[in-house]
Design a protein around this motif. Structure first.
Motif, PDB file in Angstrom:
ATOM      1  N   ASP A  64      -2.812  12.296   9.426  1.00 12.14           N
ATOM      2  CA  ASP A  64      -2.525  11.546   9.922  1.00 12.14           C
ATOM      3  C   ASP A  64      -3.500  10.618   9.959  1.00 12.14           C
ATOM      4  OD1 ASP A  64       0.336  11.858   9.846  1.00 12.14           O
ATOM      5  OD2 ASP A  64       0.530  13.118  11.413  1.00 12.14           O
ATOM      6  N   LEU A  65      -4.996  11.490  10.405  1.00 16.33           N
ATOM      7  CA  LEU A  65      -6.140  11.301  10.820  1.00 16.33           C
ATOM      8  C   LEU A  65      -6.390  10.573  10.065  1.00 16.33           C
ATOM      9  CD1 LEU A  65      -7.560  14.265  11.816  1.00 16.33           C
ATOM     10  CD2 LEU A  65      -7.013  12.489  13.268  1.00 16.33           C
ATOM     11  N   LEU A  66      -6.637  10.957   8.206  1.00  9.31           N
ATOM     12  CA  LEU A  66      -7.024  10.200   7.505  1.00  9.31           C
ATOM     13  C   LEU A  66      -6.279   8.898   7.145  1.00  9.31           C
ATOM     14  CD1 LEU A  66      -7.108  13.004   4.493  1.00  9.31           C
ATOM     15  CD2 LEU A  66      -9.435  12.266   5.945  1.00  9.31           C
ATOM     16  N   VAL A  67      -5.274   8.547   7.590  1.00  7.61           N
ATOM     17  CA  VAL A  67      -4.551   7.814   7.836  1.00  7.61           C
ATOM     18  C   VAL A  67      -5.022   6.506   8.237  1.00  7.61           C
ATOM     19  CG1 VAL A  67      -2.384   6.202   8.478  1.00  7.61           C
ATOM     20  CG2 VAL A  67      -1.901   8.354   6.285  1.00  7.61           C
ATOM     21  N   VAL A  68      -5.121   6.818   9.971  1.00  4.61           N
ATOM     22  CA  VAL A  68      -6.202   6.016  11.406  1.00  4.61           C
ATOM     23  C   VAL A  68      -7.508   5.656  10.756  1.00  4.61           C
ATOM     24  CG1 VAL A  68      -6.262   6.231  13.290  1.00  4.61           C
ATOM     25  CG2 VAL A  68      -4.507   6.942  12.766  1.00  4.61           C
ATOM     26  N   THR A  91       0.924  -1.524  -0.302  1.00  2.00           N
ATOM     27  CA  THR A  91      -0.239   0.205  -0.047  1.00  2.00           C
ATOM     28  C   THR A  91       1.068   1.564  -0.004  1.00  2.00           C
ATOM     29  OG1 THR A  91      -0.118   0.188   2.835  1.00  2.00           O
ATOM     30  CG2 THR A  91      -1.688  -0.970   1.474  1.00  2.00           C
ATOM     31  N   HIS A  92       0.513   2.023  -0.447  1.00  2.00           N
ATOM     32  CA  HIS A  92       0.769   3.585  -0.113  1.00  2.00           C
ATOM     33  C   HIS A  92      -0.140   4.142   0.948  1.00  2.00           C
ATOM     34  CE1 HIS A  92       3.655   2.529  -2.845  1.00  2.00           C
ATOM     35  NE2 HIS A  92       2.944   2.365  -3.638  1.00  2.00           N
ATOM     36  N   MET A  93      -0.072   4.423   2.302  1.00  2.00           N
ATOM     37  CA  MET A  93      -0.550   4.633   2.982  1.00  2.00           C
ATOM     38  C   MET A  93      -1.245   6.386   2.836  1.00  2.00           C
ATOM     39  SD  MET A  93      -2.441   1.941   4.209  1.00  2.00           S
ATOM     40  CE  MET A  93      -3.660   3.353   4.933  1.00  2.00           C
ATOM     41  N   PRO A 114       7.044 -18.481  -3.018  1.00  3.20           N
ATOM     42  CA  PRO A 114       6.117 -17.625  -2.065  1.00  3.20           C
ATOM     43  C   PRO A 114       5.745 -16.489  -2.267  1.00  3.20           C
ATOM     44  CG  PRO A 114       8.077 -18.241  -0.766  1.00  3.20           C
ATOM     45  CD  PRO A 114       8.807 -17.657  -2.619  1.00  3.20           C
ATOM     46  N   VAL A 115       4.054 -16.424  -2.977  1.00  5.35           N
ATOM     47  CA  VAL A 115       3.703 -15.252  -2.497  1.00  5.35           C
ATOM     48  C   VAL A 115       2.999 -14.699  -2.078  1.00  5.35           C
ATOM     49  CG1 VAL A 115       1.725 -14.740  -4.931  1.00  5.35           C
ATOM     50  CG2 VAL A 115       3.063 -16.354  -4.939  1.00  5.35           C
ATOM     51  N   VAL A 116       2.632 -13.003  -1.979  1.00  2.00           N
ATOM     52  CA  VAL A 116       1.579 -12.257  -0.995  1.00  2.00           C
ATOM     53  C   VAL A 116       0.993 -11.560  -1.965  1.00  2.00           C
ATOM     54  CG1 VAL A 116       3.507 -12.345   0.944  1.00  2.00           C
ATOM     55  CG2 VAL A 116       4.099 -10.994   0.133  1.00  2.00           C
ATOM     56  N   LEU A 117      -0.380 -11.311  -0.620  1.00  2.00           N
ATOM     57  CA  LEU A 117      -1.080 -10.636  -1.837  1.00  2.00           C
ATOM     58  C   LEU A 117      -1.578  -9.244  -1.248  1.00  2.00           C
ATOM     59  CD1 LEU A 117      -4.184 -13.214  -2.788  1.00  2.00           C
ATOM     60  CD2 LEU A 117      -1.768 -12.459  -4.267  1.00  2.00           C
ATOM     61  N   GLY A 118      -1.786  -8.305  -1.906  1.00  2.00           N
ATOM     62  CA  GLY A 118      -1.976  -6.687  -1.870  1.00  2.00           C
ATOM     63  C   GLY A 118      -2.650  -6.086  -2.919  1.00  2.00           C
ATOM     64  N   SER A 119      -2.449  -4.913  -2.919  1.00  2.00           N
ATOM     65  CA  SER A 119      -4.387  -3.679  -3.933  1.00  2.00           C
ATOM     66  C   SER A 119      -3.548  -2.733  -4.366  1.00  2.00           C
ATOM     67  CB  SER A 119      -4.753  -2.836  -2.770  1.00  2.00           C
ATOM     68  OG  SER A 119      -4.419  -2.648  -1.946  1.00  2.00           O
ATOM     69  N   ASP A 120      -2.294  -2.036  -3.870  1.00  2.00           N
ATOM     70  CA  ASP A 120      -1.590  -1.117  -4.008  1.00  2.00           C
ATOM     71  C   ASP A 120      -2.320  -0.535  -4.351  1.00  2.00           C
ATOM     72  OD1 ASP A 120       0.697   0.264  -5.380  1.00  2.00           O
ATOM     73  OD2 ASP A 120       0.445  -0.488  -7.151  1.00  2.00           O
ATOM     74  N   ALA A 121      -2.714  -0.350  -2.854  1.00  2.00           N
ATOM     75  CA  ALA A 121      -4.117   1.484  -2.733  1.00  2.00           C
ATOM     76  C   ALA A 121      -3.032   2.608  -2.858  1.00  2.00           C
ATOM     77  CB  ALA A 121      -4.372   0.865  -1.378  1.00  2.00           C
ATOM     78  N   ASP A 124       4.425   4.322   1.243  1.00  2.00           N
ATOM     79  CA  ASP A 124       4.684   5.995   0.283  1.00  2.00           C
ATOM     80  C   ASP A 124       6.312   6.166   0.169  1.00  2.00           C
ATOM     81  OD1 ASP A 124       1.846   6.914   0.397  1.00  2.00           O
ATOM     82  OD2 ASP A 124       1.897   8.000   2.647  1.00  2.00           O
ATOM     83  N   PHE A 125       5.902   7.500  -0.683  1.00  2.00           N
ATOM     84  CA  PHE A 125       6.962   7.846  -1.487  1.00  2.00           C
ATOM     85  C   PHE A 125       8.525   8.835  -0.514  1.00  2.00           C
ATOM     86  CE2 PHE A 125       4.782   7.011  -5.083  1.00  2.00           C
ATOM     87  CZ  PHE A 125       5.259   5.840  -5.875  1.00  2.00           C
ATOM     88  N   ASP A 126       7.963   9.091   0.545  1.00  2.00           N
ATOM     89  CA  ASP A 126       8.323  10.910   0.963  1.00  2.00           C
ATOM     90  C   ASP A 126       8.111  10.516   2.853  1.00  2.00           C
ATOM     91  OD1 ASP A 126       9.019  12.492   2.162  1.00  2.00           O
ATOM     92  OD2 ASP A 126       6.775  14.232   1.810  1.00  2.00           O
ATOM     93  N   ASP A 127       9.099   9.675   2.818  1.00  2.00           N
ATOM     94  CA  ASP A 127      10.430   9.901   4.634  1.00  2.00           C
ATOM     95  C   ASP A 127       8.971   8.983   5.281  1.00  2.00           C
ATOM     96  OD1 ASP A 127      11.537   9.361   6.537  1.00  2.00           O
ATOM     97  OD2 ASP A 127      11.113  11.199   7.290  1.00  2.00           O
TER      98      ASP A 127
END
Length: 513
Positions: free
Chosen positions: A191-195, A67-69, A405-412, A213-216
């Motif tokens: 931060d509120l939106l992420v939570v 994800t990219h939260m 080994p395969v793991v699944l995600g969304s790339d949200a 996420d890209f920025d630190d």
């Protein structure tokens, strides 16, 4: 605490009937956030709190492995042009959003960002004049669904200052522009939106996410406002390796709260939707050829893997095209020969993989981190732009059968943060009334859930569990199974034995922050 009378998913727990005939109802005893015992229902005395599940199905807690939260949290609040069938329709949506946005903030306020552009499917390409006419003086950026390109209007270019001869920003220019915009926005609000986004994910059985996420992103998870019961694994990019060294964090080390250090993320090529995924053979169809874009050459990739190894960081190499996948494997082979021993390296996406490369991935012990929903989102593009090699796309079953080994995600935000979408697509290769696509690469429900979980229902494992509100679907009709999986109800999500979501009381206080 005891979860009593639970039905456990076959293949993901060790409990079986005494005669070996299959599953039986089970009791799960939890002590200090860990599963102490799994036993046939009623076979051992209850100690402490007992919760009768009355035969409900229990599965391990689900992870979204890519994800990219920050982007996903913003994305949930932004207008979308996903439904647009043309550049003109997208511009009209942007124009409506710009008028509402401008009335709130004016031309000097926060820029307007829209999401969901899929220009590769439009009959004619977008133009700056078209977007300018629709949005006027409101700085506007329309971001592609894969985030690898974006469509700015002139006011946005004036605001941010990039030089652009073409209509679209692509790859690094697109990433840099989006990062610059995110830097203008309030971090407390973010931060509120992420939570809140993670609390919503808990309602779908999510106990953990990998945040790339890209920025630190590490710095972001050090902020107290990010406190969440969800388990977080945080990636770092090459521009922040100096920070990583200063912080002294190795893969697996705690950052703050439930957040732990993840891997170095390296983006070696682009995406199919932007026609920048690096391929061994030219694209066919409307693009008129080209083999995409290589973002990192061999020397730089070797240097980055060596640096990551020296810092104790595993690596996650973004590789979508088959040439990019081959180059990533080559680099991991060279790193292994040079003594790299960091475990849990990954190839992210592995969207197009040559037959000869699958056993190479297995031999190196690399994990393939795959986003099944991309298969259906990119189905039309794969069949047109990669028509001569589409059989090599999204080969989940082939990878598993080879021992990868395969793991699944969304790339949200590329697809929504909902593991049941990934599970449904991996199992059925369809959604809606579409014919299943390359059904020979479908996997079982047990395999898909195992690829979405990091734990098992067994003694000594963390009590990260999901109680379902309905049995898992069975049957041979992929459309029926897909619909049932996508809409399956989650009754409760537990992290370390604590409920972070309970349908009887909506979100728990912990999950809601």
């Amino acid at each position: 605490m005891r979860l009593a009378n639970a039905l456990l998913l076959d293949g993901l727990c060790s409990l079986r009937a005494a005669d070996g005939s299959g599953e039986v109802l089970a009791d799960i005893d939890i002590v200090d956030g860990v599963i102490e015992r799994v036993s046939p229902a009623g076979s051992t005395p209850s100690v402490g709190e007992r919760d009768d599940l009355e035969g409900a199905t229990v599965i391990p807690g689900l992870w979204d492995e890519h994800t990219h939260m920050g982007q996903w949290a913003r994305h949930r609040t932004r207008p979308s042009v996903l439904a647009a069938a043309s550049a003109e329709e997208a511009a009209a949506i942007a124009g409506t959003a710009a008028r509402a946005h401008g009335a709130r903030s004016g031309a000097d306020g926060d820029p307007l960002v829209l999401v969901g552009m899929r220009d590769a499917l439009w009959p004619t390409p977008p133009t700056r004049a078209l977007l300018d006419a629709a949005t006027g003086a409101v700085p506007t950026l329309v971001v592609s669904s894969d985030v690898h390109c974006s469509w700015p209007n002139s006011a946005m270019l004036t605001r941010l200052g990039p030089t652009l001869d073409d209509t679209l920003l692509r790859e690094d220019a697109a990433f840099d522009t989006l990062q610059a915009i995110e830097g203008m926005l309030d971090t407390d609000a973010l931060d509120l939106l992420v939570v809140d986004a993670l609390a919503a994910a808990a309602e779908r059985g999510v106990v953990g996410v990998v945040d790339l996420d890209f920025d630190d992103a590490v710095g972001a998870w050090l902020r107290p406002a990010r406190a969440t019961p969800t388990r977080i694994e945080v990636g770092v990019y090459q521009q922040d390796l100096e920070l990583a060294e200063q912080r002294g964090l190795r893969t697996g080390d705690p950052i703050a709260g439930t957040a732990r250090m993840g891997r170095l993320k390296v983006i070696t090529d682009g995406s199919l939707g932007t026609r920048t995924a690096w391929t061994a053979h030219p694209y066919v169809g409307a693009t008129g050829g080209g083999t995409g874009v290589r973002n990192v050459d061999d020397a730089d990739l070797d240097r980055l893997l060596a640096r990551a190894g020296g810092l104790g960081l595993a690596a996650a190499v973004h590789a979508i095209g088959d040439a990019a996948v081959s180059a990533a494997i080559d680099a991991f082979e060279r790193a292994a020969s040079a003594g790299r021993r960091t475990a849990d390296d990954r190839i992210e996406h592995a969207q197009l993989v040559a037959e000869a490369d699958i056993p190479r991935i297995a031999r190196l012990g690399l994990t393939a981190s795959v986003q099944p929903e991309h298969a259906l989102d990119d189905r039309e593009l794969t069949e047109s732009l990669w028509a001569d090699r589409s059989g090599n796309a999204f080969r989940i079953r082939s990878l598993l059968e080879a021992g990868v080994p395969v793991v699944l995600g969304s790339d949200a935000p590329v697809t929504p943060l909902d593991p049941w979408r990934a599970i449904a697509t991996a199992v059925t290769r369809t959604r809606g009334d579409e014919e299943p696509w390359q059904r020979e690469e479908a996997i079982t429900i047990e395999q898909a859930i195992a690829a979405s979980a990091r734990t098992r229902i067994a003694a000594g494992e963390p009590a990260d569990l999901v109680v379902l509100g309905a049995p898992l679907p069975d049957g041979d009709d992929p459309h029926v199974v897909a619909a049932a999986l996508r809409s399956i109800a989650v009754e409760r999500t537990l992290v370390g034995g604590e409920a972070v979501f309970d349908a009887s009381g909506s979100r728990s206080d912990a999950a809601a922050g």
